[in-house]
Design a protein around this motif. Sequence first.
Motif, PDB file in Angstrom:
ATOM      1  N   PRO A 131      11.283   6.309   2.195  1.00  0.00           N
ATOM      2  CA  PRO A 131      10.795   6.840   1.209  1.00  0.00           C
ATOM      3  C   PRO A 131      11.009   5.870  -0.070  1.00  0.00           C
ATOM      4  N   ARG A 132      12.143   5.059  -0.273  1.00  0.00           N
ATOM      5  CA  ARG A 132      12.579   4.317  -1.067  1.00  0.00           C
ATOM      6  C   ARG A 132      11.549   2.975  -1.049  1.00  0.00           C
ATOM      7  N   VAL A 133      11.327   2.306   0.287  1.00  0.00           N
ATOM      8  CA  VAL A 133      10.337   1.293   0.371  1.00  0.00           C
ATOM      9  C   VAL A 133       8.894   1.796  -0.331  1.00  0.00           C
ATOM     10  N   ASP A 134       8.539   2.843   0.057  1.00  0.00           N
ATOM     11  CA  ASP A 134       7.278   3.439  -0.575  1.00  0.00           C
ATOM     12  C   ASP A 134       7.034   3.279  -2.067  1.00  0.00           C
ATOM     13  N   ASP A 135       8.316   3.732  -2.649  1.00  0.00           N
ATOM     14  CA  ASP A 135       8.489   3.854  -4.130  1.00  0.00           C
ATOM     15  C   ASP A 135       8.509   2.465  -4.683  1.00  0.00           C
ATOM     16  N   ILE A 136       9.191   1.411  -3.905  1.00  0.00           N
ATOM     17  CA  ILE A 136       9.190   0.076  -4.520  1.00  0.00           C
ATOM     18  C   ILE A 136       7.730  -0.580  -4.372  1.00  0.00           C
ATOM     19  N   LEU A 137       7.169  -0.359  -3.209  1.00  0.00           N
ATOM     20  CA  LEU A 137       5.814  -0.707  -3.208  1.00  0.00           C
ATOM     21  C   LEU A 137       4.964  -0.147  -4.068  1.00  0.00           C
ATOM     22  N   SER A 138       5.064   0.937  -4.509  1.00  0.00           N
ATOM     23  CA  SER A 138       4.255   1.345  -5.768  1.00  0.00           C
ATOM     24  C   SER A 138       4.546   0.560  -7.023  1.00  0.00           C
ATOM     25  N   LYS A 139       5.702   0.537  -7.341  1.00  0.00           N
ATOM     26  CA  LYS A 139       6.134  -0.222  -8.308  1.00  0.00           C
ATOM     27  C   LYS A 139       5.678  -1.616  -8.381  1.00  0.00           C
ATOM     28  N   CYS A 140       5.370  -2.391  -7.160  1.00  0.00           N
ATOM     29  CA  CYS A 140       4.989  -3.730  -7.190  1.00  0.00           C
ATOM     30  C   CYS A 140       3.458  -3.927  -7.490  1.00  0.00           C
ATOM     31  N   ALA A 141       2.889  -2.615  -6.720  1.00  0.00           N
ATOM     32  CA  ALA A 141       1.541  -2.777  -6.887  1.00  0.00           C
ATOM     33  C   ALA A 141       0.938  -2.442  -8.464  1.00  0.00           C
ATOM     34  N   ASN A 142       1.743  -1.556  -9.084  1.00  0.00           N
ATOM     35  CA  ASN A 142       1.403  -1.112 -10.397  1.00  0.00           C
ATOM     36  C   ASN A 142       1.489  -2.408 -11.447  1.00  0.00           C
ATOM     37  N   SER A 143       2.694  -3.050 -11.044  1.00  0.00           N
ATOM     38  CA  SER A 143       2.959  -4.498 -12.028  1.00  0.00           C
ATOM     39  C   SER A 143       2.093  -5.409 -11.765  1.00  0.00           C
ATOM     40  N   PHE A 151       3.733  -1.299   7.373  1.00  0.00           N
ATOM     41  CA  PHE A 151       4.838  -2.105   6.855  1.00  0.00           C
ATOM     42  C   PHE A 151       5.901  -1.326   6.469  1.00  0.00           C
ATOM     43  N   ILE A 152       5.933  -0.059   6.186  1.00  0.00           N
ATOM     44  CA  ILE A 152       7.097   0.914   5.802  1.00  0.00           C
ATOM     45  C   ILE A 152       7.868   1.240   7.083  1.00  0.00           C
ATOM     46  N   MET A 153       6.954   1.356   8.278  1.00  0.00           N
ATOM     47  CA  MET A 153       7.784   1.757   9.448  1.00  0.00           C
ATOM     48  C   MET A 153       8.654   0.777  10.032  1.00  0.00           C
ATOM     49  N   LEU A 154       8.526  -0.516   9.657  1.00  0.00           N
ATOM     50  CA  LEU A 154       9.788  -1.626   9.938  1.00  0.00           C
ATOM     51  C   LEU A 154      11.079  -1.416   9.395  1.00  0.00           C
ATOM     52  N   PHE A 155      11.219  -0.433   8.468  1.00  0.00           N
ATOM     53  CA  PHE A 155      12.414  -0.035   7.901  1.00  0.00           C
ATOM     54  C   PHE A 155      13.095   1.052   8.510  1.00  0.00           C
ATOM     55  N   PRO A 156      14.477   1.188   8.468  1.00  0.00           N
ATOM     56  CA  PRO A 156      15.041   2.464   8.818  1.00  0.00           C
ATOM     57  C   PRO A 156      14.484   3.734   8.325  1.00  0.00           C
ATOM     58  N   ALA A 157      14.527   4.949   8.884  1.00  0.00           N
ATOM     59  CA  ALA A 157      13.885   6.184   8.345  1.00  0.00           C
ATOM     60  C   ALA A 157      14.384   6.490   7.074  1.00  0.00           C
ATOM     61  N   PHE A 158      15.568   6.479   6.772  1.00  0.00           N
ATOM     62  CA  PHE A 158      16.478   6.967   5.705  1.00  0.00           C
ATOM     63  C   PHE A 158      16.100   6.266   4.447  1.00  0.00           C
ATOM     64  N   TYR A 159      15.532   4.778   4.647  1.00  0.00           N
ATOM     65  CA  TYR A 159      15.147   3.967   3.612  1.00  0.00           C
ATOM     66  C   TYR A 159      13.609   4.122   3.365  1.00  0.00           C
ATOM     67  N   LEU A 174      -8.792  -3.573   2.049  1.00  0.00           N
ATOM     68  CA  LEU A 174      -9.276  -2.581   1.216  1.00  0.00           C
ATOM     69  C   LEU A 174      -9.791  -1.523   1.935  1.00  0.00           C
ATOM     70  N   VAL A 175     -10.553  -1.800   3.174  1.00  0.00           N
ATOM     71  CA  VAL A 175     -11.126  -0.630   3.793  1.00  0.00           C
ATOM     72  C   VAL A 175     -10.144   0.519   4.361  1.00  0.00           C
ATOM     73  N   ASN A 176      -9.066   0.306   4.790  1.00  0.00           N
ATOM     74  CA  ASN A 176      -8.097   1.343   4.902  1.00  0.00           C
ATOM     75  C   ASN A 176      -6.606   0.827   4.590  1.00  0.00           C
ATOM     76  N   PRO A 177      -6.306   0.634   3.274  1.00  0.00           N
ATOM     77  CA  PRO A 177      -4.867   0.081   2.919  1.00  0.00           C
ATOM     78  C   PRO A 177      -3.870   0.920   3.466  1.00  0.00           C
ATOM     79  N   GLY A 178      -4.021   2.360   3.824  1.00  0.00           N
ATOM     80  CA  GLY A 178      -3.043   3.284   3.921  1.00  0.00           C
ATOM     81  C   GLY A 178      -2.448   2.839   5.344  1.00  0.00           C
ATOM     82  N   GLU A 179      -3.034   2.457   6.349  1.00  0.00           N
ATOM     83  CA  GLU A 179      -2.516   2.209   7.724  1.00  0.00           C
ATOM     84  C   GLU A 179      -1.528   1.080   7.602  1.00  0.00           C
ATOM     85  N   TYR A 180      -2.215  -0.124   6.725  1.00  0.00           N
ATOM     86  CA  TYR A 180      -1.286  -1.355   6.824  1.00  0.00           C
ATOM     87  C   TYR A 180       0.137  -1.104   5.700  1.00  0.00           C
TER      88      TYR A 180
END
Length: 340
Positions: free
Chosen positions: A182-194, A172-180, A162-168
């Motif tokens: 933004p898509r991972v970030d969008d999926i994480l947002s959908k998971c968080a909202n749901s 996690f997003i950096m573990l995926f290829p560069a082209f994918y 909770l102190v700094n969720p952006g770094e975590y």
Amino acid sequence: MRFGQWLGLLALVISLYILWQIRQIILIAFASVALATVLNQQVRFLQRFRMRRSLAVSISIGLLLVIIVIFSLLIVPAIIEQLQQFSNLMPIVLERIHSWNNWLIRVIPDNILENIRGLQYLTQSIQTWANQILRNFFILLNSSFTIVLGLLLFFVLTIMLLVNPGEYRQGFIMLFPAFYRPRVDDILSKCANSLVGWIRGTLLTMLIIAMMSYIGLLILGIPLPLINALLAGLLEFIPNVGPTLSVIPPALLALNESPWKAVAVIILYFGIQQVESLILLPLVMKSQVSLLPAITILAVVIFGSFFGFLGVFLAVPLVIIFQILIKEVLVKDILNHWHS
């Protein structure tokens, strides 16, 4: 297979073995992520008033601790007292059911009794089930030290996330290829909202169900109304399965006093579940991912078999995440773009 393939297979087997050995820690980490995600919404709300994040985090955690302390001081002593009464009443209830079962066997004609297979084993099954619950409860008490350590790890991980969720999140997003990414970030947002929508709706539903159960049990004069109402609210966290299980303890206690009270308890819980299905869920679960009942039941049973008590309570949020991943990754990103 080549040497490199055998080495990769061995590494995969070792990785799966390690993950299986630390499965409880992984579930605790997932629960911490879920709670941190919910609290992060509160922190963002406070930051809208130009409040520093550190202060907003401190206020959110402080409010959570205040709620826990108030609950511990006001509710926990009554729960412990009623649990002791429940353990004292259960042998009496089982003995009463045993006597009624013997009377029923004597009254029913033999030709009908032969068609009702298993009736004479009803008491034995109920008694075995009750003894297992009580035995598991005492095992749970004996392993309280492990539970305290798990809770401590859970809260420490939640605060760190909770102190700094952006770094975590970025790590996690950096573990995926560069082209994918933004898509991972969008999926994480959908998971968080749901996940946030489901947790908020479920907590509100649990509170309402517990209050309705407590009032109804008080009116009917059922013993131990507080512990049964809290059990009904707590089991609401497990859809479909939990509400059905919650009616068993108060019905057994009511049966010890009078058969009509047991029927009244069943009717009460059935009415509460109808109110939940027709009124509460459509109002508070608007942002929840729709889950099929059969999938939910299978998830609860499977996760409970593999991961125990913690797996039962985390089955539904895990299914919500898996469902979003299947829809977004497997269906949209792979199958919809699959060309022969």
